[in-house]
Every structure is written in structure tokens, then in C-alpha cells.
Scaffold this motif. Structure first.
Motif, short mmCIF file in Angstrom:
data_model
loop_
_atom_site.label_atom_id
_atom_site.label_comp_id
_atom_site.label_asym_id
_atom_site.label_seq_id
_atom_site.Cartn_x
_atom_site.Cartn_y
_atom_site.Cartn_z
N ARG A 238 -2.22 8.62 -10.67
CA ARG A 238 -1.62 8.38 -9.35
C ARG A 238 -0.65 7.20 -9.38
O ARG A 238 0.06 6.96 -8.41
N ALA A 239 -0.62 6.47 -10.49
CA ALA A 239 0.27 5.31 -10.60
C ALA A 239 1.26 5.50 -11.74
O ALA A 239 0.98 6.20 -12.72
N PHE A 240 2.42 4.84 -11.62
CA PHE A 240 3.42 4.89 -12.69
C PHE A 240 3.00 4.03 -13.87
O PHE A 240 3.14 4.40 -15.02
N SER A 242 0.21 0.38 -14.23
CA SER A 242 -1.19 0.00 -14.05
C SER A 242 -1.52 -0.39 -12.61
O SER A 242 -2.67 -0.68 -12.31
N TYR A 243 -0.52 -0.38 -11.73
CA TYR A 243 -0.75 -0.78 -10.34
C TYR A 243 -0.67 0.43 -9.42
O TYR A 243 0.23 1.26 -9.54
N TYR A 244 -1.63 0.52 -8.50
CA TYR A 244 -1.64 1.63 -7.56
C TYR A 244 -1.67 1.11 -6.12
O TYR A 244 -2.44 0.21 -5.79
N ASP A 245 -0.82 1.70 -5.29
CA ASP A 245 -0.77 1.36 -3.87
C ASP A 245 -0.70 2.68 -3.11
O ASP A 245 0.27 3.45 -3.24
N ALA A 246 -1.73 2.97 -2.34
CA ALA A 246 -1.81 4.25 -1.62
C ALA A 246 -0.62 4.44 -0.68
O ALA A 246 -0.16 5.57 -0.47
N GLN A 247 -0.10 3.36 -0.10
CA GLN A 247 1.02 3.48 0.83
C GLN A 247 2.31 3.86 0.12
O GLN A 247 3.22 4.42 0.74
N GLU A 248 2.41 3.57 -1.17
CA GLU A 248 3.62 3.93 -1.93
C GLU A 248 3.54 5.31 -2.54
O GLU A 248 4.56 5.87 -2.95
N HIS A 249 2.36 5.86 -2.64
CA HIS A 249 2.18 7.12 -3.36
C HIS A 249 2.98 8.25 -2.71
O HIS A 249 2.92 8.46 -1.51
N GLY A 250 3.73 8.95 -3.52
CA GLY A 250 4.55 10.05 -3.01
C GLY A 250 5.42 10.62 -4.12
O GLY A 250 5.30 10.26 -5.29
N GLU A 251 6.32 11.53 -3.73
CA GLU A 251 7.17 12.18 -4.71
C GLU A 251 8.25 11.22 -5.21
O GLU A 251 8.92 10.56 -4.42
N GLN A 268 8.10 10.53 -21.78
CA GLN A 268 7.16 11.03 -20.79
C GLN A 268 6.96 9.90 -19.79
O GLN A 268 6.23 8.96 -20.03
N PHE A 269 7.64 10.01 -18.66
CA PHE A 269 7.56 8.96 -17.65
C PHE A 269 6.23 9.01 -16.90
O PHE A 269 5.74 8.00 -16.41
N HIS A 270 5.66 10.22 -16.82
CA HIS A 270 4.38 10.42 -16.14
C HIS A 270 3.72 11.66 -16.73
O HIS A 270 4.40 12.64 -17.06
N PRO A 271 2.38 11.65 -16.87
CA PRO A 271 1.71 12.80 -17.49
C PRO A 271 1.92 14.12 -16.77
O PRO A 271 1.81 15.19 -17.39
N GLU A 272 2.22 14.08 -15.48
CA GLU A 272 2.37 15.32 -14.71
C GLU A 272 3.81 15.54 -14.24
O GLU A 272 4.04 16.21 -13.24
N GLN A 273 4.76 14.99 -14.96
CA GLN A 273 6.16 15.11 -14.55
C GLN A 273 6.68 16.53 -14.75
O GLN A 273 6.19 17.30 -15.59
N ILE A 274 7.69 16.89 -13.96
CA ILE A 274 8.41 18.16 -14.10
C ILE A 274 9.86 17.81 -14.33
O ILE A 274 10.47 17.08 -13.55
N SER A 275 10.44 18.33 -15.41
CA SER A 275 11.83 18.02 -15.77
C SER A 275 12.69 19.27 -15.63
O SER A 275 12.25 20.39 -15.90
N VAL A 285 13.99 14.47 -13.05
CA VAL A 285 12.58 14.25 -13.36
C VAL A 285 11.83 14.02 -12.06
O VAL A 285 12.22 13.16 -11.26
N ARG A 286 10.74 14.78 -11.86
CA ARG A 286 9.93 14.66 -10.64
C ARG A 286 8.47 14.40 -11.00
O ARG A 286 7.97 14.97 -11.97
#
Length: 330
Positions: A238-240, A242-251, A268-275, A285-286
Motif C-alpha cells: 500500500r506504500a511506495f 516505507s511510509y504509509y498514509d491512508a489519506q494519501e493512498h490512491g491511484e 519495478q516502481f511498485h509490485p502491482e504496477q501496470i505499464s 506506469v500506474r
């Protein structure tokens, strides 16, 4: 027997030294072969190593097991394997996992102690050469300060698992205070964060505590109930960083220019990225994540070769500071 088959036979012998041994299905999977080939390999194993034992397991399948002493003299580690151990030890140290690095160092010492004396000098020389070639022998760069006693306490509490008392000062606190937490895992990045539940704040929220801000830590000999719906890997995604903020989470949507697309495609910018490669050669990259500040730290290195499409707040943080005079891309 060809050299390749001899190597496969030795691999099979190593696999057979486990307590459970190995069955035909596992041989098929490991060597990507058909049942008949697996059967021939077992016959070769029994011929080369008469100590091989065949037995029927509770699952109704036949297994083959080999005493480790039967192949120990053939399992001399290579310089590459020793270098891999040393490299892993250094990476653990850089990640702030001092106790784990120490355990790996002890394991490496045990492995080296089993090497016959006439091979030691050559392997040590080759290992140093491999490490230098890999760039691990002397690797500079910033890293967060470490407290071995705090690291050891965290490691013990995570493995138990049991509660942990930490003397912690957050950015908003003038002074440090003691807190009791239930540790769930570590997030490693530019900073290390302990993912935990604060016992004094039973509000359903999982909190992050910067390891570098812990002045001291003590293991509390009290176990706790692990949250049934918590998965550390899914949580970390859920984080890019090591820091997670629920208010920032989004596409998150980034667009890399055509001249940077090939380089960006190697990340690989994120494990679940779509290129997606667009018609003009640019790369889109999403992914879903939070951590805008850590994204900015990384995106700045791409200069004007990247455009933040979404979210707007991230674009406003990045775009005014993009440069076009960096001599190279990340």
C-alpha cells in the motif's frame, strides 16, 4: 555420463539429503522433466550412492533419502557461493538488520570451517575478486544510524512474537516516552519503520515507529493475538516506500518521455504496477500507493523525463522542481 547429467545428479543428491527426502513429482518439478526421466534419475542416484534409502511416506508416495555424510565431501562451496553469503550479509547490515547479519556471518564461518585446508586460500582469493566485481567490497552511501540493542530487541519480539516496550520520540514530541507495542513487522526503505499496534491506543489503527527514533527497547514476556486480517506483504504494497498514509493512498500515474521509457521499463516502481507503452514511445506506469514524499525523492532524479499525471497534489510537489540538465537517468 555427460557433465550436465553429472551436475544434475549431484543436485538431486543434495535435495535427497533433506529429512523428508524427495519424490518423483518433486524431481519432475525441479528438473522440468517427465516421469520416465525422473525414474531414470532415481536409478542413477541409487547406483552412484548405495546409501540411498527408498521408503513410502504417509501421503502414499515413494521417497528417496540420502544421508548427508554420503555427499558431504562433494559439496565444496564455490567462490561465487561464498561471495553471495558475504554480499547478503552486507545488504542486511545496510538495511539495518544487524542481528540477522550477525547470524548470517556465523553461518558463513561454519561453512568456511568445513572447507578442506588445501582449498581455503584459493577460495578466499576468488571470493574477494567476485565481491569487488559485484561492487560490494567497498560500497559507499548514506544509511540510517543503528542501535544493536534496539535491533536485537525488535528481532526477538517479532520472532516470539511478544510485546515490546520502546522509548520513542516522534517528530511531534519534545521528549521521548515509553510505549508498549505489539510488533507486526518491519518496513525497510530509506528509513526503517516498525509496524505495530500501540497497546494504549486500541483504536483499530496500525502505526509506524521509526526505528532510528527509538532510544531504547525492551522485550516484554507477554504474547499477543495476531490480527486475523493482517498480512504484512499486502500491507507493505500500500506504500511506495516505507511510509504509509491512508489519506494519501490512491491511484498513481507517471508518464516517462520516449527517451527515458526504456530505462524506466527496467524498474519495478511498485509490485502491482501496470505499464503501458503509448504510440509516441512514452511509458505510462500506474499503481495504487501512498508515500508522496518518498515518491518525490525518487522522481526528482528523473528530471523532466517524467510527468506526474495523477494525483494532482503529487504533480504540484514534483513539477516545479524538475530539471533538464542531469547528465544521466537513474
Amino acid at each position: 555420463m555427460s557433465f550436465g547429467k553429472a551436475v544434475d545428479l549431484l543436485r538431486l543428491a543434495m535435495m535427497a539429503t533433506t529429512r523428508r527426502g524427495i519424490c518423483l513429482a518433486e524431481i519432475e518439478s525441479e528438473f522440468t522433466c517427465v516421469r520416465r526421466t525422473a525414474q531414470r534419475m532415481v536409478v542413477a542416484l541409487e547406483e552412484a550412492f548405495p546409501a540411498t534409502e527408498r521408503f513410502m511416506a504417509d501421503d502414499g508416495r515413494a521417497y528417496w533419502r540420502l544421508p548427508a555424510r554420503a555427499v558431504a565431501h562433494l559439496l565444496l562451496p564455490t567462490a561465487d557461493e561464498l561471495a553471495a553469503l558475504s554480499a547478503a550479509e552486507l545488504e542486511l547490515e545496510r538495511a539495518g538488520l544487524g542481528p540477522e547479519a550477525g547470524q548470517l556471518k556465523t553461518l558463513a564461518s561454519k561453512v568456511r570451517a568445513l572447507i578442506p585446508g588445501e582449498h581455503v586460500s584459493r577460495l578466499e582469493t576468488d571470493e574477494e575478486a567476485v565481491l569487488e566485481a559485484m561492487g560490494f567490497a567497498a560500497r559507499p552511501g548514506p544509511r540510517a544510524a543503528q542501535n544493536p540493542e534496539v535491533d536485537a530487541a525488535i528481532g526477538h519480539a517479532l520472532k516470539a512474537p511478544c510485546r515490546l516496550r520502546i522509548c520513542y520520540r516522534s517528530r511531534a514530541d519534545a521528549d521521548a516516552s515509553w510505549r508498549t507495542v505489539e510488533p507486526l513487522g518491519l518496513l525497510l526503505g530509506s528509513r526503517r519503520y516498525l509496524v505495530a499496534i500501540d497497546v494504549a491506543k486500541r483504536d483499530g489503527n496500525i502505526r509506524h515507529f521509526r526505528v532510528e527514533s527509538m532510544i531504547a527497547a525492551e522485550v516484554v514476556p507477554e504474547s499477543f493475538a495476531w490480527p486475523a486480517d493482517f498480512d504484512l506483504k499486502a500491507y507493505a504494497n500500500r506504500a511506495f516506500g516505507s511510509y504509509y498514509d491512508a489519506q494519501e493512498h490512491g491511484e498513481i500515474v507517471w508518464k516517462f518521455s520516449p527517451h527515458a521509457a526504456e530505462r524506466a521499463a527496467g524498474y519495478q516502481f511498485h509490485p502491482e504496477q501496470i505499464s503501458e507503452t503509448l504510440e509516441d514511445g512514452s511509458l505510462l506506469v500506474r499503481f495504487l500507493a501512498s508515500g508522496h514524499v518518498e515518491m518525490c525523492w525518487h522522481l526528482y532524479a528523473w528530471g523532466d523525463a517524467v510527468e506526474v499525471i495523477s494525483p494532482r497534489v503529487l504533480a504540484e510537489m514534483v513539477h516545479p522542481w524538475r530539471r533538464n540538465d542531469f547528465p544521466s537517468l537513474p
